[in-house]
Design an enzyme around this catalytic site. Structure first.
Site, PDB file in Angstrom:
ATOM      1  N   GLU A 123       0.813  -1.504  -0.159  1.00 40.01           N
ATOM      2  CA  GLU A 123      -0.567  -0.165  -0.280  1.00 40.01           C
ATOM      3  C   GLU A 123       1.046   1.331   0.223  1.00 40.01           C
ATOM      4  O   GLU A 123       1.561   1.177   0.514  1.00 40.01           O
ATOM      5  CB  GLU A 123      -0.646   0.514   1.030  1.00 40.01           C
ATOM      6  CG  GLU A 123      -2.392  -1.131   0.739  1.00 40.01           C
ATOM      7  CD  GLU A 123      -3.220  -0.724   2.490  1.00 40.01           C
ATOM      8  OE1 GLU A 123      -4.073  -1.498   1.840  1.00 40.01           O
ATOM      9  OE2 GLU A 123      -3.131  -0.841   3.606  1.00 40.01           O
ATOM     10  N   CYS A 136       3.210   8.455   0.428  1.00 38.53           N
ATOM     11  CA  CYS A 136       4.091   7.939   2.128  1.00 38.53           C
ATOM     12  C   CYS A 136       4.372   6.746   1.150  1.00 38.53           C
ATOM     13  O   CYS A 136       3.481   5.609   0.520  1.00 38.53           O
ATOM     14  CB  CYS A 136       3.236   7.647   2.840  1.00 38.53           C
ATOM     15  SG  CYS A 136       3.911   6.858   4.578  1.00 38.53           S
ATOM     16  N   CYS A 143       7.105  -6.308   7.178  1.00 39.61           N
ATOM     17  CA  CYS A 143       7.852  -6.001   7.848  1.00 39.61           C
ATOM     18  C   CYS A 143       8.137  -7.670   9.238  1.00 39.61           C
ATOM     19  O   CYS A 143       7.115  -7.985   9.626  1.00 39.61           O
ATOM     20  CB  CYS A 143       7.456  -4.310   8.658  1.00 39.61           C
ATOM     21  SG  CYS A 143       8.456  -3.745   9.438  1.00 39.61           S
ATOM     22  N   CYS A 147       6.378  -3.949  15.718  1.00 38.09           N
ATOM     23  CA  CYS A 147       6.267  -2.975  16.573  1.00 38.09           C
ATOM     24  C   CYS A 147       4.397  -3.213  16.989  1.00 38.09           C
ATOM     25  O   CYS A 147       4.175  -3.795  16.431  1.00 38.09           O
ATOM     26  CB  CYS A 147       6.582  -1.852  15.960  1.00 38.09           C
ATOM     27  SG  CYS A 147       8.423  -1.031  15.559  1.00 38.09           S
ATOM     28  N   CYS A 150       1.657  -1.596  15.941  1.00 37.55           N
ATOM     29  CA  CYS A 150       1.886  -0.934  13.853  1.00 37.55           C
ATOM     30  C   CYS A 150       1.448  -1.799  13.112  1.00 37.55           C
ATOM     31  O   CYS A 150       1.829  -3.316  13.676  1.00 37.55           O
ATOM     32  CB  CYS A 150       3.412  -0.290  13.427  1.00 37.55           C
ATOM     33  SG  CYS A 150       3.314  -0.104  11.851  1.00 37.55           S
ATOM     34  N   GLY A 207       7.252  -1.578   6.388  1.00 37.26           N
ATOM     35  CA  GLY A 207       8.354  -2.292   5.949  1.00 37.26           C
ATOM     36  C   GLY A 207       9.776  -1.026   6.545  1.00 37.26           C
ATOM     37  O   GLY A 207       8.937  -0.144   6.799  1.00 37.26           O
ATOM     38  N   GLU A 208      10.571  -1.699   6.590  1.00 35.69           N
ATOM     39  CA  GLU A 208      11.953  -1.045   7.316  1.00 35.69           C
ATOM     40  C   GLU A 208      13.450  -0.643   6.142  1.00 35.69           C
ATOM     41  O   GLU A 208      13.584  -1.692   6.288  1.00 35.69           O
ATOM     42  CB  GLU A 208      13.010  -1.642   8.497  1.00 35.69           C
ATOM     43  CG  GLU A 208      13.733  -1.470   8.913  1.00 35.69           C
ATOM     44  CD  GLU A 208      13.866  -0.230   9.581  1.00 35.69           C
ATOM     45  OE1 GLU A 208      14.695   0.981   8.988  1.00 35.69           O
ATOM     46  OE2 GLU A 208      13.275   0.495  10.447  1.00 35.69           O
ATOM     47  N   SER A 239      12.486   6.923   7.615  1.00 30.20           N
ATOM     48  CA  SER A 239      12.097   6.297   8.951  1.00 30.20           C
ATOM     49  C   SER A 239      12.592   5.443   9.157  1.00 30.20           C
ATOM     50  O   SER A 239      12.360   4.280   8.384  1.00 30.20           O
ATOM     51  CB  SER A 239      10.451   7.052   8.770  1.00 30.20           C
ATOM     52  OG  SER A 239      10.554   6.452   9.948  1.00 30.20           O
ATOM     53  N   SER A 261      12.020   6.684  14.556  1.00 35.32           N
ATOM     54  CA  SER A 261      10.133   5.862  15.846  1.00 35.32           C
ATOM     55  C   SER A 261      10.965   5.676  16.530  1.00 35.32           C
ATOM     56  O   SER A 261      11.212   4.764  17.142  1.00 35.32           O
ATOM     57  CB  SER A 261      10.125   4.639  14.179  1.00 35.32           C
ATOM     58  OG  SER A 261       9.226   5.185  13.949  1.00 35.32           O
ATOM     59  N   LEU A 262      10.775   6.786  17.661  1.00 41.88           N
ATOM     60  CA  LEU A 262      11.699   7.188  18.710  1.00 41.88           C
ATOM     61  C   LEU A 262       9.850   5.768  19.790  1.00 41.88           C
ATOM     62  O   LEU A 262      10.415   4.843  20.325  1.00 41.88           O
ATOM     63  CB  LEU A 262      12.000   7.801  19.596  1.00 41.88           C
ATOM     64  CG  LEU A 262      12.763   8.301  20.466  1.00 41.88           C
ATOM     65  CD1 LEU A 262      13.947   7.402  20.747  1.00 41.88           C
ATOM     66  CD2 LEU A 262      13.369   9.170  21.186  1.00 41.88           C
ATOM     67  N   HIS A 263       9.819   7.015  20.214  1.00 42.68           N
ATOM     68  CA  HIS A 263       8.070   6.505  20.657  1.00 42.68           C
ATOM     69  C   HIS A 263       8.099   6.039  22.188  1.00 42.68           C
ATOM     70  O   HIS A 263       7.075   5.118  22.911  1.00 42.68           O
ATOM     71  CB  HIS A 263       7.786   5.384  20.206  1.00 42.68           C
ATOM     72  CG  HIS A 263       6.918   5.374  18.573  1.00 42.68           C
ATOM     73  ND1 HIS A 263       6.432   6.069  18.407  1.00 42.68           N
ATOM     74  CD2 HIS A 263       7.855   4.629  17.695  1.00 42.68           C
ATOM     75  CE1 HIS A 263       6.805   5.956  17.277  1.00 42.68           C
ATOM     76  NE2 HIS A 263       7.138   5.161  16.097  1.00 42.68           N
ATOM     77  N   ASN A 338      -3.185   5.743  16.442  1.00 45.66           N
ATOM     78  CA  ASN A 338      -4.564   5.798  15.024  1.00 45.66           C
ATOM     79  C   ASN A 338      -4.860   4.160  14.877  1.00 45.66           C
ATOM     80  O   ASN A 338      -4.637   3.513  15.563  1.00 45.66           O
ATOM     81  CB  ASN A 338      -3.956   5.341  13.665  1.00 45.66           C
ATOM     82  CG  ASN A 338      -3.550   7.208  13.036  1.00 45.66           C
ATOM     83  OD1 ASN A 338      -4.256   7.944  13.838  1.00 45.66           O
ATOM     84  ND2 ASN A 338      -2.657   7.371  13.373  1.00 45.66           N
ATOM     85  N   CYS A 381      -0.705   6.654  10.107  1.00 45.80           N
ATOM     86  CA  CYS A 381       0.368   6.178  10.366  1.00 45.80           C
ATOM     87  C   CYS A 381      -0.087   4.597  10.925  1.00 45.80           C
ATOM     88  O   CYS A 381      -0.785   4.938  12.299  1.00 45.80           O
ATOM     89  CB  CYS A 381       1.171   6.899  11.402  1.00 45.80           C
ATOM     90  SG  CYS A 381       2.858   7.145  11.546  1.00 45.80           S
TER      91      CYS A 381
END
Length: 407
Positions: A123, A136, A143, A147, A150, A207-208, A239, A261-263, A338, A381
């Protein structure tokens, strides 16, 4: 091939399907100039002509947006025939196009098998804003990072995308929006009022990116090439969840903007939210950020921080975030969580998000609260998933009702 499904504010309509690229021909899309010259040599183009022909192909592919050799009118017809027999430049199959009530668009693309594999789907999301349009882009099918907040992380990794497949997301987006010369923008489409319609690229889809470094690098260098798509490297953001050994190479070899992407501000929590932290912890990640090539106040690192109610949103967390980032030119994007089906988290209350932002702002960091976009089509996101799940209307309404009303 399936008919394109267009979903706009709750209605469904048909649109002409895009032809899928044949799987048995190599594509010229995604080749660098040396590879294009080699491909031309392979079909008998004399060496003395190769540089000129490469320049022509590059222009048609990335300036004019050609998807068929017949469009290349300044190339001799017999050579166009030979090119068409040997190669393809056609777009991937677009399975569906969804249009949010806020103008955000989400496309589901299907790519042909690679080797003994099967067709795969990913997507891509277009986010229109005043003065810019952000695409995006995905770098992998699925992935590996798992996480926990996600949706994409709930899908296993299938494979890396090729440079062609990454670039094709940009090309099809520009096709659909009328962003190539002689292109027509769909009536009523939400797009910037002037200039380019795709102005910014963010490698924040599925994905990373740094686990697919070579293909991502190749695609982004073509996207930023001044004789082609010509996107400014300051408008390309990659990212990463924290693949520390590849961060220095990203700055040195791609020279794009960096987002992290810290979080979480404590290793114990980040180990849970972003499991790659068990391999490279917060201290190692921030050391790599401080050493990022080209880092300065004009090229700040963006730190992404998803707001999870009762998990990482206390004012003590905000103060620790400020302490951790001291000395790093940075801005902090606060992302309201989200929701997606089965997710174990809730979004922080809006008042708490604002209080968190105030702590960060007082410390001198810009901390915009990212407005959720495309939630009604699961394009926001953390919501992307290639198995384009169709939800019952009441499930979607329930999730929307639970989300903050300020988005």
């Amino acid at each position: 091939m399936s008919e394109i499904e267009t979903i706009a504010t709750g209605t469904t309509a048909s649109a002409p399907p895009l032809a899928a690229a044949p799987a048995d021909k190599p594509t010229l899309v995604g080749m660098d100039r040396a590879e294009l010259a080699e491909a031309l040599a392979g079909i008998g183009v004399p060496e003395r002509q190769q540089r000129m022909r490469v320049a022509q192909l590059w222009h048609w592919l990335y300036v004019r947006g050609a998807s068929d050799f017949s469009e290349m009118t300044n190339i001799a017809k017999d050579l166009r025939t030979v090119l068409a027999d040997a190669f393809t430049i056609r777009r991937p199959e677009m399975v569906s196009e969804q249009i949010s009530s806020d103008g955000t668009r989400k496309w589901l693309f299907r790519f042909p098998p690679r080797g003994a594999g099967r067709p795969v789907e990913i997507e891509t999301v277009y986010i229109p804003e005043e003065g810019r349009g952000t695409l995006c882009v995905s770098s992998q099918v699925g992935c590996t990072l798992t996480c926990t907040f996600c949706h994409t992380g709930t899908q296993r990794l299938v494979r890396n995308l090729t440079a062609e497949e990454i670039l094709s997301q940009i090309l099809v987006a520009r096709d659909r929006l009328g962003d190539f010369p002689r292109g027509e923008t769909p009536e009523g489409a939400a797009v910037p009022s002037e200039g380019r319609l795709v102005t910014n690229i963010v490698m924040m889809g599925m994905g990373e990116p740094l686990y697919n470094f070579d293909n991502v690098k190749k695609a982004l260098l073509i996207a930023s090439d001044g004789d082609g798509l010509s996107l400014s490297k300051r408008r390309i953001t990659l990212s990463t969840s924290g693949v520390v050994p590849m961060i220095e190479r990203t700055g040195a070899e791609i020279s794009c903007m960096l987002a992290i992407s810290l979080h979480a501000v404590r290793d114990e929590l980040r180990d849970e939210l972003v499991p790659i932290n068990k391999k490279w912890n917060i201290a190692a990640l921030l050391d790599a950020c401080r050493a990022y090539p080209g880092l300065n106040n004009a090229r700040r690192i963006t730190f992404e921080y998803v707001m999870l109610k009762g998990i990482n949103d206390s004012l003590a967390d905000a103060r620790e975030l400020v302490r951790l980032l001291r000395g790093i030119p940075a801005k902090i994007n606060l992302i309201p969580f989200n929701p997606w089906p089965g997710s174990p988290y809730e979004c922080s209350d809006w008042e708490q998000i604002e209080a968190f932002a105030e702590v960060v702002n007082r410390a001198g960091y810009a901390s915009p609260i990212r407005t959720p976009r495309g939630r009604d089509i699961f394009a926001a996101c953390g919501q992307l998933k290639s198995e384009s799940e169709k939800m019952r209307a009441r499930e979607r309404v329930a999730l929307e009702t639970a989300a903050p009303a300020h988005g």
